[in-house]
Write an enzyme that holds these catalytic residues in place. Structure first.
Site: not given
Ligand code: GLY
Ligand code: MN
Ligand code: MN
Length: 439
Positions: A36, A240, A257, A268, A347, A351, A358, A381, A385, A403, A405
């Site tokens: 619940d 991720h 991140d 982000d 990647h 975005h 996103h 970003e 890796y 990374r 970003e």
């Molecule tokens: N935090 C997810 C991305 O950087 O797209």
């Molecule tokens: Mn991002």
């Molecule tokens: Mn991110």
């Protein structure tokens, strides 16, 4: 966000829907976490964009030119007993007074009232496929209207994708939206600085996550915009990674991140720094490549450029960097054409960013990459890796995941980096971490 801003958005949408159109937008359902216990409620972004209404169990209906009122909100009624258990409600009066609805009805009357509102309309603006239960209800309302055909009543025969219309609006941020986004960015930047200042060998990754969450909340951001990624050592190479449970060690890189949600807008940010406070030679080499790629990509964010240009700039710098340090061998152009960087950089470079991390908005129009226009916000970003599991990778590069970003607004003349307050150059990061040892 001002009440007038939501009214302006609804007005724009009604101008698009026009006479004969009806807009139906439910908020998100509440979701059970276990037994619940519910997950913290988060309104549907499109619904919230049009209403600012924060409660669950609500549906917005817009009926352009309806004489009794164009903006109708179905929501929960006031109920002292229920409110004493579960919290306050705006009720029908509040829906009108606080949220600008012309008319409000109990959510429990939806099945009785909605078919009548659909009768004799030409077009329904609705997002199919987002909430399966609601889709079913809409079909049943339509069937009810269709069955009245002999009474001279007709059902709409055109379905228009509401999401597509609203998402095009959401892609361009107003000054009030940008105010919230600047705040979300600034809060997250401060949280990253706090993480740099707190990081010590022997800590668990979740203890750094705790620093981030503490900082978000202290500054008025009640939730992260997405689960924070706090990955040390080999975990920095998992894109991720959210387990955040390992011990941090001197010699490891730590990739964070993490972004805050403020007034329902996301930031982000990713920063990657050494647990010891100083990058090793190899870590620094990789960091400098990613940083150069990120700066080159950000330089491409300006009106008139297409959405893919930052990515193209980033992959060129990354591929050249991988050649320079001997990880890739061959001619630059050929390696780019062959996507030889992909095992190390799988990647894209960004975005859209907004109410959703996103965020919504088309990346292509008529099969061509979209052109940047003022008011759009994108992340930039790039990363590298170098997982130990990669084939033929020299041991000196193992477990270096980087990374970087930032959140970037397209302006009239170029861009503005909303997340500028998060330390980024090798010198700035190491200086931020030196403060830690002094403390
Ligand atoms: N935090 C997810 C991305 O950087 O797209
Ligand atoms: Mn991002
Ligand atoms: Mn991110």
């Amino acid at each position: 966000m001002e009440k007038r801003e939501f009214a302006r958005r609804r007005k724009r949408l009604m101008d698009i829907a026009g006479h004969g159109g009806i807009v139906i937008q439910p908020t998100a359902p509440e979701r059970i976490r276990n037994r619940d216990v519910y997950y913290p409620f988060r309104p549907d972004s499109d619904f919230y964009y049009l209403t600012g209404f924060p409660e669950p169990e609500a549906v917005l209906v817009l009926v352009p030119d309806r004489p009794q009122g164009e903006c109708i909100l179905f929501c929960r009624e006031r109920d002292d007993e229920a409110e004493s258990w579960h919290g306050r409600r705006a009720g029908l009066e509040g829906a009108c007074e606080l949220y600008g609805a012309d008319d409000a009805f109990p959510i429990t009357d939806l099945d009785d009232i909605l078919p009548g509102l659909i009768e004799n309309k030409e077009r329904i603006y609705f997002t199919m496929g987002r909430y399966a239960d609601f889709d079913q209800r809409l079909v049943s309302w339509l069937n009810r209207v269709t069955s009245k055909g002999r009474a001279g009543i007709h059902a709409p025969d055109q379905f228009v994708s509401l999401g597509h219309v609203v998402h095009e609006m959401r892609l361009f941020k107003s000054s009030q939206e940008l105010k919230a986004m600047r705040r979300a960015a600034s809060i997250a930047a401060a949280a990253h600085r706090r993480a740099m200042a707190a990081c010590k060998s022997g800590m668990r990754e979740y203890q750094i996550e705790a620093e981030l969450l503490h900082s978000f909340m202290q500054q008025g951001a009640r939730s992260p915009a997405y689960p924070s990624i706090v990955g040390g050592g080999a975990n920095s190479c998992i894109l991720h990674y959210t387990e955040n449970s390992d011990v941090l060690k001197d010699g490891d890189l730590l990739l964070i991140d993490a972004g805050a949600e403020y007034d329902s807008y996301a930031s982000d940010i990713t920063r990657t720094f050494p647990v010891s406070g100083e990058y090793t030679t190899e870590q620094r080499q990789i960091y400098e490549i990613v940083l150069e790629a990120q700066l080159a990509a950000i330089a491409e964010v300006r009106p008139g450029n297409t959405w893919n240009e930052p990515h193209e700039a980033a992959i060129e710098v990354i591929t050249r960097g991988l050649i320079d340090i001997g990880i890739l061998k061959g001619r630059l152009r050929k390696l780019i054409d062959e996507e030889a960087y992909k095992p190390y950089y799988p990647h894209k470079t960004g975005h859209w960013l907004g109410m959703d991390v996103h965020d919504v908005g088309d990346y292509k129009l008529h099969d061509e990459w979209r052109v940047f226009e003022p008011g759009m916000v994108t992340t930039v970003e790039p990363g590298l890796y170098l997982a130990a599991t990669l084939k033929d990778l020299g041991k000196q590069w193992w477990n270096i995941g980087v990374r970087i970003e930032d959140d970037v607004l397209v302006t009239e003349t170029g861009h503005e980096i909303l997340t500028i307050e998060a330390p980024k150059s090798v010198e700035a990061v190491e200086a931020a971490m030196r403060e830690r040892s002094a403390a």
